[in-house]
Design a protein around this motif. Structure first.
Motif, PDB file in Angstrom:
ATOM      1  N   LEU A  50      37.454  49.321  35.284  1.00 15.33           N
ATOM      2  CA  LEU A  50      38.762  48.713  35.521  1.00 15.33           C
ATOM      3  C   LEU A  50      39.433  48.341  34.199  1.00 15.33           C
ATOM      4  CD1 LEU A  50      37.884  46.417  38.574  1.00 15.33           C
ATOM      5  CD2 LEU A  50      39.372  48.417  38.615  1.00 15.33           C
ATOM      6  N   GLN A  51      38.637  47.851  33.249  1.00 18.33           N
ATOM      7  CA  GLN A  51      39.173  47.526  31.923  1.00 18.33           C
ATOM      8  C   GLN A  51      39.811  48.759  31.277  1.00 18.33           C
ATOM      9  OE1 GLN A  51      35.495  45.388  30.264  1.00 18.33           O
ATOM     10  NE2 GLN A  51      37.146  44.634  28.973  1.00 18.33           N
ATOM     11  N   LYS A  52      39.092  49.876  31.353  1.00 18.14           N
ATOM     12  CA  LYS A  52      39.602  51.111  30.738  1.00 18.14           C
ATOM     13  C   LYS A  52      40.924  51.541  31.355  1.00 18.14           C
ATOM     14  CE  LYS A  52      34.963  52.835  29.601  1.00 18.14           C
ATOM     15  NZ  LYS A  52      33.910  53.818  29.983  1.00 18.14           N
ATOM     16  N   GLN A  53      41.117  51.183  32.634  1.00 17.74           N
ATOM     17  CA  GLN A  53      42.359  51.520  33.321  1.00 17.74           C
ATOM     18  C   GLN A  53      43.474  50.523  33.020  1.00 17.74           C
ATOM     19  OE1 GLN A  53      41.633  52.127  37.567  1.00 17.74           O
ATOM     20  NE2 GLN A  53      39.548  52.792  37.106  1.00 17.74           N
ATOM     21  N   GLY A  54      43.173  49.510  32.183  1.00 19.19           N
ATOM     22  CA  GLY A  54      44.190  48.533  31.814  1.00 19.19           C
ATOM     23  C   GLY A  54      44.344  47.385  32.787  1.00 19.19           C
ATOM     24  N   VAL A  55      43.376  47.221  33.684  1.00 18.20           N
ATOM     25  CA  VAL A  55      43.435  46.127  34.654  1.00 18.20           C
ATOM     26  C   VAL A  55      42.927  44.846  33.984  1.00 18.20           C
ATOM     27  CG1 VAL A  55      42.589  45.278  36.886  1.00 18.20           C
ATOM     28  CG2 VAL A  55      43.074  47.720  36.567  1.00 18.20           C
ATOM     29  N   GLY A  56      43.622  43.746  34.206  1.00 19.66           N
ATOM     30  CA  GLY A  56      43.155  42.449  33.715  1.00 19.66           C
ATOM     31  C   GLY A  56      42.137  41.872  34.682  1.00 19.66           C
ATOM     32  N   ILE A  57      41.022  41.395  34.165  1.00 15.89           N
ATOM     33  CA  ILE A  57      39.947  40.848  35.003  1.00 15.89           C
ATOM     34  C   ILE A  57      39.838  39.349  34.748  1.00 15.89           C
ATOM     35  CG2 ILE A  57      37.495  40.960  35.597  1.00 15.89           C
ATOM     36  CD1 ILE A  57      38.954  43.580  36.117  1.00 15.89           C
ATOM     37  N   VAL A  58      39.893  38.560  35.814  1.00 19.60           N
ATOM     38  CA  VAL A  58      39.595  37.131  35.716  1.00 19.60           C
ATOM     39  C   VAL A  58      38.231  36.915  36.355  1.00 19.60           C
ATOM     40  CG1 VAL A  58      40.295  34.786  36.301  1.00 19.60           C
ATOM     41  CG2 VAL A  58      42.036  36.515  35.794  1.00 19.60           C
ATOM     42  N   TYR A  59      37.289  36.433  35.563  1.00 21.34           N
ATOM     43  CA  TYR A  59      35.890  36.327  35.993  1.00 21.34           C
ATOM     44  C   TYR A  59      35.507  34.858  36.085  1.00 21.34           C
ATOM     45  CZ  TYR A  59      31.030  37.915  36.396  1.00 21.34           C
ATOM     46  OH  TYR A  59      29.757  38.183  36.849  1.00 21.34           O
ATOM     47  N   ILE A  60      35.227  34.405  37.314  1.00 18.89           N
ATOM     48  CA  ILE A  60      34.853  33.016  37.558  1.00 18.89           C
ATOM     49  C   ILE A  60      33.359  32.964  37.844  1.00 18.89           C
ATOM     50  CG2 ILE A  60      35.210  30.994  39.037  1.00 18.89           C
ATOM     51  CD1 ILE A  60      38.019  32.103  39.630  1.00 18.89           C
ATOM     52  N   SER A  61      32.617  32.241  37.019  1.00 16.13           N
ATOM     53  CA  SER A  61      31.174  32.159  37.198  1.00 16.13           C
ATOM     54  C   SER A  61      30.645  30.920  36.498  1.00 16.13           C
ATOM     55  CB  SER A  61      30.481  33.407  36.635  1.00 16.13           C
ATOM     56  OG  SER A  61      29.074  33.303  36.746  1.00 16.13           O
ATOM     57  N   HIS A  62      29.551  30.370  37.037  1.00 23.95           N
ATOM     58  CA  HIS A  62      28.843  29.279  36.369  1.00 23.95           C
ATOM     59  C   HIS A  62      27.702  29.811  35.508  1.00 23.95           C
ATOM     60  CE1 HIS A  62      31.102  26.373  38.584  1.00 23.95           C
ATOM     61  NE2 HIS A  62      30.618  26.745  39.742  1.00 23.95           N
ATOM     62  N   ARG A  63      27.490  31.139  35.506  1.00 24.34           N
ATOM     63  CA  ARG A  63      26.367  31.723  34.794  1.00 24.34           C
ATOM     64  C   ARG A  63      26.777  32.067  33.367  1.00 24.34           C
ATOM     65  NH1 ARG A  63      22.984  35.302  39.189  1.00 24.34           N
ATOM     66  NH2 ARG A  63      23.002  33.746  40.844  1.00 24.34           N
ATOM     67  N   MET A  64      26.343  31.223  32.446  1.00 22.17           N
ATOM     68  CA  MET A  64      26.766  31.359  31.054  1.00 22.17           C
ATOM     69  C   MET A  64      26.364  32.702  30.451  1.00 22.17           C
ATOM     70  SD  MET A  64      28.476  28.777  29.725  1.00 22.17           S
ATOM     71  CE  MET A  64      28.826  27.020  29.959  1.00 22.17           C
ATOM     72  N   GLU A  65      25.163  33.204  30.830  1.00 20.87           N
ATOM     73  CA  GLU A  65      24.714  34.455  30.217  1.00 20.87           C
ATOM     74  C   GLU A  65      25.655  35.598  30.582  1.00 20.87           C
ATOM     75  OE1 GLU A  65      22.543  34.245  34.190  1.00 20.87           O
ATOM     76  OE2 GLU A  65      23.167  32.852  32.625  1.00 20.87           O
ATOM     77  N   GLU A  66      26.220  35.581  31.792  1.00 19.19           N
ATOM     78  CA  GLU A  66      27.177  36.613  32.194  1.00 19.19           C
ATOM     79  C   GLU A  66      28.495  36.443  31.444  1.00 19.19           C
ATOM     80  OE1 GLU A  66      27.634  36.531  36.418  1.00 19.19           O
ATOM     81  OE2 GLU A  66      25.523  36.921  36.814  1.00 19.19           O
ATOM     82  N   ILE A  67      28.941  35.205  31.319  1.00 19.74           N
ATOM     83  CA  ILE A  67      30.199  34.927  30.625  1.00 19.74           C
ATOM     84  C   ILE A  67      30.146  35.467  29.194  1.00 19.74           C
ATOM     85  CG2 ILE A  67      31.671  33.083  29.720  1.00 19.74           C
ATOM     86  CD1 ILE A  67      31.882  33.457  32.764  1.00 19.74           C
ATOM     87  N   PHE A  68      29.034  35.201  28.509  1.00 22.18           N
ATOM     88  CA  PHE A  68      28.938  35.631  27.116  1.00 22.18           C
ATOM     89  C   PHE A  68      28.610  37.117  26.986  1.00 22.18           C
ATOM     90  CE2 PHE A  68      28.819  31.097  26.510  1.00 22.18           C
ATOM     91  CZ  PHE A  68      29.512  30.933  25.313  1.00 22.18           C
ATOM     92  N   LYS A  69      28.192  37.741  28.067  1.00 19.77           N
ATOM     93  CA  LYS A  69      27.873  39.169  28.021  1.00 19.77           C
ATOM     94  C   LYS A  69      29.103  40.044  28.211  1.00 19.77           C
ATOM     95  CE  LYS A  69      24.904  42.660  30.214  1.00 19.77           C
ATOM     96  NZ  LYS A  69      23.818  42.906  31.192  1.00 19.77           N
ATOM     97  N   ILE A  70      30.015  39.662  29.117  1.00 19.22           N
ATOM     98  CA  ILE A  70      31.058  40.617  29.507  1.00 19.22           C
ATOM     99  C   ILE A  70      32.487  40.154  29.238  1.00 19.22           C
ATOM    100  CG2 ILE A  70      29.565  41.528  31.342  1.00 19.22           C
ATOM    101  CD1 ILE A  70      31.512  40.217  33.364  1.00 19.22           C
ATOM    102  N   THR A  71      32.713  38.888  28.857  1.00 20.33           N
ATOM    103  CA  THR A  71      34.102  38.434  28.746  1.00 20.33           C
ATOM    104  C   THR A  71      34.621  38.499  27.313  1.00 20.33           C
ATOM    105  OG1 THR A  71      33.643  36.064  28.378  1.00 20.33           O
ATOM    106  CG2 THR A  71      33.655  36.847  30.656  1.00 20.33           C
TER     107      THR A  71
END
Length: 504
Positions: free
Chosen positions: A190-211
């Motif tokens: 989706l990123q490659k297609q230019g879509v903006g992603i809003v990612y809501i999570s309490h999991r810090m490891e995911e936040i620092f991995k993909i955002t």
């Protein structure tokens, strides 16, 4: 990214409910092709922001921009038509309908005379499912799918439109590690297609991995945006909760007592086999392993929800037979389930009634329940567990995730168990409330309870447990003390490897 117009922008959003200013001048923007984390404690305003963007609530003040255009979202369908798509944590699927019907609900392709074009519907759906690498097809009844696969159906909905921005709300809460990899691949696509992603999570490891960036809300107010690569967990946490959080593990400062519960050679068909462990009064015993390792199934057996095929359960050295939850409760075993909303609470009921539900028969004065006794129990455990609610009449579904979890724990503590089993104690709970739950579990152990904690989060089990049982494929691989456990040897054990890295 700075030369582009945001895919979506909120400017000065205010939303007030009776007595509560849920959003107070909130502004943030997500750029095309970025993954933007939206973080905050439960009650910080994340859900209200989503409902304003989704047209469920209308803002009292402020403006929503899609691209450069000021926009009013009249309804969820209107938001979707404008390219704003939501993947919700709480599933919103029609179980009796097929996967295809759920994905295209309200937008089914039609032939002449308004008839559904089933061939087109199934072909479109299977094309989307192929991207998600799932094992089911377009015609599968949604009610026959696991919770994790139902979550994948929710995610598939985002791929049906020309999205400008997609909101993912705790999308990995029910996914296996393999499904998470697929989800992150979908997000990258989706990123490659230019879509903006809003990612809501309490999991810090995911936040620092993909955002790429992190915006933080606290008490309904925007507190700032950080570049993910330029910040750390401590800074984000402090922005979220307004204080520093002690993430270090507290050392065991109390004496461990006698063995409260012992399991010898316990087996349950193919789910787990030859399991041995013991838990003592005054300690927290952690269970850690991959999805399918058998941890939850052991807890369900101890609570009488499953019958073992072999082995023994001993309480205080005496063998016991447990065939039902009533047997377990009578023996002093309580279970806080993984799914607190579906299995631990009646969301439409008030806090007092939820807390006293298992002992209603014991609180009767003649044919009626003694309301004073119920209120007394609620008040006692509200104070003991620091449950934040205006009073016992508050509907439990209106509480934050952390306070809901405390209601479930209080419900079982009021039954005075010897052994408290807590399955995924902080799933879907913000970092501040996590710390409170962890401290509570440690405090309960210090009061003499035998506490079993099942967790899929390595930092959690390392932080809270005195000993850790590592499981792989239904077997106990090794039991570690807190002094000898490391991340490396724990990962080896739950991967089926012995201490020397060889397959066991």
């Amino acid at each position: 990214m700075t030369d582009q117009q945001p895919a979506l922008r909120l400017e000065g959003i205010v939303k007030t409910f009776p007595g509560v200013r849920a959003l107070d001048n909130v502004s943030f923007a997500v750029m095309p092709g970025e993954v933007h984390a939206l973080m905050g404690e439960n009650g910080a305003g994340k859900s209200t922001s989503m409902k304003v963007l989704g047209g469920i609530y209308q803002p009292d003040e402020g403006t929503i921009y899609v691209g450069e255009k000021p926009t009013v979202m009249h309804s969820p369908l209107d938001a979707k038509a404008k390219g704003i798509v939501f993947i919700h944590q709480e599933l919103s699927l029609a179980e009796e309908l097929s996967v295809a019907e759920n994905i295209y609900l309200g937008e089914l392709p039609k032939k002449r005379f308004g008839l559904v074009d089933w061939d087109t519907l199934y072909a479109r759906t299977d094309k989307i499912l192929e991207k998600l690498k799932v094992s089911f097809n377009a015609k599968t009844r949604v009610g026959d799918l696991s919770i994790a696969n139902q979550q994948m159906v929710e995610i598939a909905r985002a791929l049906t439109v020309d999205a400008k921005a997609v909101f993912f709300d705790e999308p990995t809460a029910s996914l296996t590690d393999a499904e998470k990899v697929v989800l992150f691949e979908v997000i990258a696509d989706l990123q490659k297609q230019g879509v903006g992603i809003v990612y809501i999570s309490h999991r810090m490891e995911e936040i620092f991995k993909i955002t790429d960036r992190i915006s933080v809300l606290r008490d309904g107010q925007y507190r700032g945006t950080l570049n993910t690569r330029e910040t750390n967990e401590e800074e984000v946490t402090q922005l979220m909760i307004g204080r520093k959080l002690d993430l270090s593990r507290s050392a065991l400062t109390h004496e461990v007592g006698d063995v409260a519960l012992e399991v010898r050679g316990l087996s349950c068909g193919d789910l787990y086999r030859d399991v041995d462990f013991e838990v003592r009064r005054g300690e927290v015993l952690g269970f850690y392993g991959l999805v399918g390792a058998g941890r939850t199934e052991i807890a369900e057996t101890l609570f009488g929800l499953r019958d073992p095929s072999a082995g023994k359960i001993l309480m205080d050295g005496q063998e016991v037979r447990i065939h039902s939850p009533a047997d377990a409760i009578a023996r002093g075993i309580s279970l806080v389930p993984e799914d607190r909303k579906g299995q631990g609470l009646v969301l439409g009921m008030n806090c007092r009634d939820n807390m006293t539900l298992p002992q209603v028969d014991d609180l009767k004065a003649g044919p009626f329940v003694a309301e004073g006794a119920e209120v007394s129990i609620f008040d006692q455990y509200r104070d003991k567990l620091d449950i934040r609610t205006p009073g016992w009449k508050q509907t439990v579904g209106n509480l934050s995730g952390g306070n809901q979890q405390k209601i479930v724990i209080g419900k079982w503590l009021s039954m005075h168990p010897s052994v408290l089993i807590v399955d995924e104690p902080t799933r879907g709970i913000d970092v501040g409330s996590k710390s409170e739950i962890h401290n509570l579990l440690r405090e309960l152990a210090s009061q003499g309870y035998a506490v079993i904690v099942i967790s899929s989060e390595m930092p959690e089990v390392l932080h809270v447990a005195d000993r850790i049982v590592a499981m792989f494929n239904g077997r106990v691989m090794r039991t570690f003390t807190s002094e000898e456990v490391t991340e490396d040897n724990l990962i080896q054990a739950i991967s089926g490897l012995s201490g020397d890295g060889q397959a066991a």
